[in-house]
Design a protein around this motif. Structure first.
Motif, PDB file in Angstrom:
ATOM      1  N   LEU A  90       0.852  -1.188   0.000  1.00  0.00           N
ATOM      2  CA  LEU A  90       0.000   0.000   0.000  1.00  0.00           C
ATOM      3  C   LEU A  90       0.886   1.235   0.000  1.00  0.00           C
ATOM      4  N   GLU A  91       0.723   2.036  -1.027  1.00  0.00           N
ATOM      5  CA  GLU A  91       1.512   3.281  -1.095  1.00  0.00           C
ATOM      6  C   GLU A  91       0.736   4.415  -0.459  1.00  0.00           C
ATOM      7  N   LEU A  92       1.458   5.236   0.296  1.00  0.00           N
ATOM      8  CA  LEU A  92       0.837   6.403   0.937  1.00  0.00           C
ATOM      9  C   LEU A  92       1.277   7.679   0.229  1.00  0.00           C
ATOM     10  N   GLU A  93       0.476   8.723   0.436  1.00  0.00           N
ATOM     11  CA  GLU A  93       0.780  10.004  -0.206  1.00  0.00           C
ATOM     12  C   GLU A  93       2.143  10.536   0.233  1.00  0.00           C
ATOM     13  N   ASN A  94       2.552  10.196   1.469  1.00  0.00           N
ATOM     14  CA  ASN A  94       3.839  10.696   1.976  1.00  0.00           C
ATOM     15  C   ASN A  94       5.040   9.924   1.427  1.00  0.00           C
ATOM     16  N   GLY A  95       4.775   8.944   0.540  1.00  0.00           N
ATOM     17  CA  GLY A  95       5.879   8.228  -0.095  1.00  0.00           C
ATOM     18  C   GLY A  95       6.176   6.867   0.521  1.00  0.00           C
ATOM     19  N   ALA A  96       5.660   6.619   1.723  1.00  0.00           N
ATOM     20  CA  ALA A  96       5.939   5.336   2.384  1.00  0.00           C
ATOM     21  C   ALA A  96       5.148   4.200   1.727  1.00  0.00           C
ATOM     22  N   THR A  97       5.659   2.974   1.882  1.00  0.00           N
ATOM     23  CA  THR A  97       4.923   1.787   1.426  1.00  0.00           C
ATOM     24  C   THR A  97       4.756   0.838   2.609  1.00  0.00           C
ATOM     25  N   LEU A  98       3.523   0.361   2.809  1.00  0.00           N
ATOM     26  CA  LEU A  98       3.251  -0.585   3.891  1.00  0.00           C
ATOM     27  C   LEU A  98       2.947  -1.937   3.275  1.00  0.00           C
ATOM     28  N   LYS A  99       3.432  -3.006   3.944  1.00  0.00           N
ATOM     29  CA  LYS A  99       3.188  -4.352   3.415  1.00  0.00           C
ATOM     30  C   LYS A  99       2.273  -5.139   4.350  1.00  0.00           C
ATOM     31  N   SER A 100       1.444  -5.965   3.754  1.00  0.00           N
ATOM     32  CA  SER A 100       0.529  -6.754   4.575  1.00  0.00           C
ATOM     33  C   SER A 100       0.107  -8.029   3.852  1.00  0.00           C
ATOM     34  N   LYS A 101      -0.214  -9.065   4.668  1.00  0.00           N
ATOM     35  CA  LYS A 101      -0.684 -10.323   4.084  1.00  0.00           C
ATOM     36  C   LYS A 101      -2.135 -10.206   3.601  1.00  0.00           C
ATOM     37  N   SER A 102      -2.911  -9.371   4.280  1.00  0.00           N
ATOM     38  CA  SER A 102      -4.286  -9.147   3.829  1.00  0.00           C
ATOM     39  C   SER A 102      -4.623  -7.672   4.053  1.00  0.00           C
ATOM     40  N   VAL A 103      -5.586  -7.182   3.296  1.00  0.00           N
ATOM     41  CA  VAL A 103      -5.974  -5.766   3.397  1.00  0.00           C
ATOM     42  C   VAL A 103      -7.492  -5.668   3.437  1.00  0.00           C
ATOM     43  N   ILE A 104      -7.980  -4.787   4.295  1.00  0.00           N
ATOM     44  CA  ILE A 104      -9.422  -4.498   4.326  1.00  0.00           C
ATOM     45  C   ILE A 104      -9.608  -3.024   3.941  1.00  0.00           C
ATOM     46  N   ILE A 105     -10.297  -2.800   2.819  1.00  0.00           N
ATOM     47  CA  ILE A 105     -10.568  -1.427   2.387  1.00  0.00           C
ATOM     48  C   ILE A 105     -11.870  -0.963   3.048  1.00  0.00           C
ATOM     49  N   SER A 106     -11.803   0.149   3.764  1.00  0.00           N
ATOM     50  CA  SER A 106     -13.021   0.699   4.396  1.00  0.00           C
ATOM     51  C   SER A 106     -12.955   2.212   4.314  1.00  0.00           C
ATOM     52  N   THR A 107     -12.798   2.688   3.069  1.00  0.00           N
ATOM     53  CA  THR A 107     -12.560   4.122   2.854  1.00  0.00           C
ATOM     54  C   THR A 107     -13.839   4.937   2.722  1.00  0.00           C
ATOM     55  N   GLY A 108     -15.006   4.303   2.910  1.00  0.00           N
ATOM     56  CA  GLY A 108     -16.245   5.067   3.003  1.00  0.00           C
ATOM     57  C   GLY A 108     -16.670   5.741   1.715  1.00  0.00           C
ATOM     58  N   ALA A 109     -17.468   6.773   1.892  1.00  0.00           N
ATOM     59  CA  ALA A 109     -18.063   7.451   0.745  1.00  0.00           C
ATOM     60  C   ALA A 109     -18.321   8.901   1.117  1.00  0.00           C
TER      61      ALA A 109
END
Ligand code: FAD
Length: 302
Positions: A90-109
């Protein structure tokens, strides 16, 4: 890497993170603004077991509950891209990258705004977006609904049972709502439907006191005195950053199965950004729990 990385810190994401952390697995939350839409809500009366609360108070309790667990909360961080290699990245706006075995997207509306004078000024002072949530606040009053699609006409029918009178203002010359909804709305004595009406202003002093529109065929300006305006011109999911990584509906909602899983194994979604029915706090918390248990099932099988 994380076992479960939750993207979004509203009710769905908070619930997903708590359920994951309670399994003793490595859990993180990335949130552009912890609390989500609830932060923008004044009175909440339909969160069962809490008779009445305010958005910021409910967010404080959410945060307190999340902090009870070993969860990395990365607030004020926006996700801009996701990719799946061995792990999700997962890339962030600040340039960092996070790694994960699973991801849950809950970014709403977000509710689409009509962008007329008065809308921002009178938010929570007569301008509302959710008839299930705020309808009862307008009991016995006159209100308008902007938008004649399914959500607008459903809201008008719903409100007609609570308020004194509902005026629906539709920009186009016909309604887009399903025929059966239109028939029901036209049959109600306290609903007036005006098509070809361009809303130009929501007026008020301390609170909303009226709405101004232009009849598009005659160019004549009209004003109606009323106390509430429900804006019903669409709910837009915050899923643009996913691009074509995951299947979405034409509206942009992430398609999930009954475990909250998307078409990508290990990638889950919950809350208002998913194609689940009904967008409510209690519903989004339930779907966050579902997605989290789904992710745990995925992890123990892989
Ligand atoms: P959200 O609450 O939208 O949370 C989304 C989260 O994702 C936020 O933290 C956001 O910052 C984050 N995010 C978004 N994009 C990114 C990104 N790219 N990277 C990182 N983070 C990101 N419901 C009720 O049940 N009762 C009510 O009375 C009620 N009143 C409401 C009043 C208003 C004014 C509004 C707007 C909504 C109301 N609702 C109500 C609906 C309710 O707020 C939503 O259904 C609920 O908040 C959805 O939760 P969610 O977690 O799916 O999404």
């Amino acid at each position: 890497p994380y076992d479960v990385l939750v993207v979004g810190g509203g009710p769905a994401g908070s619930s997903a993170a708590i359920y994951a952390a309670r399994k003793g697995i490595r859990t993180g939350i990335v949130a552009e603004r912890f609390g989500g839409q609830v932060l923008d809500t004044m009175s909440i009366e339909n969160f069962i077991t809490v008779k009445e609360t305010e958005g910021p108070k409910l967010v404080a309790s959410l945060e307190e509950h999340v902090k009870e667990y070993n969860i990395d909360v990365m607030n004020l961080q926006k996700a801009t891209k996701i990719a799946k290699n061995d792990l999700f990245e997962l890339e962030l706006e600040n340039g960092a990258t996070l790694k994960s075995k699973s991801v849950i997207i809950s970014t709403g509306a977000r509710w689409r705004n009509v962008n007329v004078p008065g809308e921002q000024e009178f938010k929570n002072k007569g301008v509302a977006y959710c008839a299930h949530c705020d309808g009862p606040l307008f009991e016995g009053k006159d209100v308008a609904v902007i938008g004649g699609g399914n959500s607008g006409i459903e809201a008008a029918i719903d409100l007609a049972g609570i308020v004194k009178h509902v005026t629906v203002l539709e920009f186009n010359d016909t309604l887009k709502a399903d025929e059966v909804l239109q028939q029901r709305a036209y049959s109600l004595p306290n609903v007036t439907i005006i098509t070809n009406a361009q809303t130009t202003e929501i007026t008020g002093d301390d609170n909303v006191n009226g709405i101004t529109y232009v009849e598009r065929d005659t160019n004549e300006e009209k004003h109606i005195a009323l106390q509430g305006v429900f804006v019903q011109i669409g709910l837009v999911p915050n899923t643009e950053f996913l691009a074509d990584v995951v299947e979405r509906t034409p509206m942009g909602e992430i398609i999930v199965d009954k475990h909250g899983q998307t078409n990508v194994p290990g990638l889950f979604a919950a809350g208002d950004c998913a194609d689940t029915a009904y967008k409510q706090i209690i519903v989004s918390m339930g779907s966050g729990a579902t997605a989290s248990l789904g992710a745990f099932d995925y992890l123990i099988r892989n």
